[in-house]
Write a protein that holds these residues in place. Sequence first.
Motif, PDB file in Angstrom:
ATOM      1  N   THR A   1      33.291  50.257  37.817  1.00 32.95           N
ATOM      2  CA  THR A   1      32.777  48.893  37.949  1.00 32.95           C
ATOM      3  C   THR A   1      31.354  48.743  37.436  1.00 32.95           C
ATOM      4  OG1 THR A   1      34.194  48.529  39.872  1.00 32.95           O
ATOM      5  CG2 THR A   1      32.324  47.051  39.611  1.00 32.95           C
ATOM      6  N   ILE A   2      30.458  49.636  37.808  1.00 33.96           N
ATOM      7  CA  ILE A   2      29.059  49.523  37.398  1.00 33.96           C
ATOM      8  C   ILE A   2      28.842  50.158  36.032  1.00 33.96           C
ATOM      9  CG2 ILE A   2      26.666  49.977  38.020  1.00 33.96           C
ATOM     10  CD1 ILE A   2      28.118  48.091  39.908  1.00 33.96           C
ATOM     11  N   GLY A   3      29.390  51.345  35.834  1.00 33.24           N
ATOM     12  CA  GLY A   3      29.148  52.050  34.583  1.00 33.24           C
ATOM     13  C   GLY A   3      29.559  51.271  33.352  1.00 33.24           C
TER      14      GLY A   3
ATOM     15  N   PRO B   1      28.397  43.109  40.908  1.00 34.63           N
ATOM     16  CA  PRO B   1      28.196  44.365  40.163  1.00 34.63           C
ATOM     17  C   PRO B   1      27.363  44.192  38.904  1.00 34.63           C
ATOM     18  CG  PRO B   1      30.476  44.165  40.844  1.00 34.63           C
ATOM     19  CD  PRO B   1      29.829  42.851  41.152  1.00 34.63           C
ATOM     20  N   ARG B   2      27.426  43.023  38.303  1.00 30.28           N
ATOM     21  CA  ARG B   2      26.643  42.795  37.089  1.00 30.28           C
ATOM     22  C   ARG B   2      25.156  42.844  37.386  1.00 30.28           C
ATOM     23  NH1 ARG B   2      29.954  37.428  35.571  1.00 30.28           N
ATOM     24  NH2 ARG B   2      29.471  37.175  37.786  1.00 30.28           N
TER      25      ARG B   2
ATOM     26  N   PRO C   1      40.870  43.269  35.545  1.00 32.12           N
ATOM     27  CA  PRO C   1      41.854  44.130  36.196  1.00 32.12           C
ATOM     28  C   PRO C   1      41.639  44.176  37.696  1.00 32.12           C
ATOM     29  CG  PRO C   1      40.134  45.449  35.180  1.00 32.12           C
ATOM     30  CD  PRO C   1      39.889  44.023  34.771  1.00 32.12           C
ATOM     31  N   CYS C   2      42.718  44.385  38.444  1.00 34.03           N
ATOM     32  CA  CYS C   2      42.600  44.536  39.882  1.00 34.03           C
ATOM     33  C   CYS C   2      42.034  45.912  40.193  1.00 34.03           C
ATOM     34  CB  CYS C   2      43.962  44.371  40.543  1.00 34.03           C
ATOM     35  SG  CYS C   2      44.617  42.711  40.367  1.00 34.03           S
ATOM     36  N   GLU C   3      41.185  45.967  41.212  1.00 32.53           N
ATOM     37  CA  GLU C   3      40.552  47.207  41.594  1.00 32.53           C
ATOM     38  C   GLU C   3      40.741  47.422  43.084  1.00 32.53           C
ATOM     39  OE1 GLU C   3      37.007  46.600  38.320  1.00 32.53           O
ATOM     40  OE2 GLU C   3      36.594  46.446  40.442  1.00 32.53           O
TER      41      GLU C   3
END
Length: 306
Positions: A10-12, A165-166, A294-296
């Motif tokens: 998510t972050i990377g 997260p952004r 996408p679902c996480e």
Amino acid sequence: MILVTGATGTIGREVVRLLPAHLAVRILARDPAAVTGGSTTAETVQGDYEDPGSLMRALSGVRAAFLVTNRIADDDARFLRAARSAGVRHVVKLSAAGVTDGEAEDLITRWQRGNEELWRGSGLEWTLLRPRLFMSNTLSWAESVRTHGVVRALYGTSANACVDPRDVAEVAVRALTGDRERYAGTALTLTGPEPLTAVRQTAQLAELLDRPLRLEELGPGQARTVLAERYPRDIVEAILERAEQQRQGGKSEVDGTVPALLGRPAGSFRMWARHHLSAFRASMEPVSAAGQSPCEPAVTMAEKAD
């Protein structure tokens, strides 16, 4: 040269997307084919924390690195040994806000605290990023929202100052590329603009989708059964302990670091949800390609959301 790990998470992946194209960037991934969205000039190399040779190759010529580790293991220590040998100067480490919760003593939090202490004593320049729960974790609700109009959550009335997260990724990029004196030796707690409960998030999603949604609150036993399908028992118990900390109000405090560093308000859940709304739409509803996501899973060790 900047090295990015966790680029499929998510972050990377947001860090990779936000890094300026003119910078020399190298991405370390177990599966390079899974890395998407980076600059066409970024170099992607295969490697693993358990393979010292691959770490040394990835860190050769690197001055700063973004580090995500995802196992209750010694991956931080392995990375540190290689970083020292390679002459890395600055590591931006993804941690979690839970390390500051004085009452939190679960397995995951103790592991995160140990990693922070490792970097504090490393002799390298370090920056610790401590986000609260990622707004993107609500994507775990997407299938049940699409098919049944239902959100299933543990402790639906407990609040968390969840973060976009952004915003976390943007802070990471500034730490990697900006004024070293401003970021080196700092531990940054990153939250959204307000504490939110699953009840309020469900209401906001319903409004944006223009359809009724209902919340089904899971009890601890139900949540344990669901989590056991994905995680070992000790991790399940740690996740439930963290949820109990949230129920007691330990994760609701809003921190002003994000707006102070980025010069704008922290992103709201409504704004995040609007951008990802297509993930929650029923299959017969129109889907905007721009909002596709996408679902996480609700909780991932890789992201260490808290």
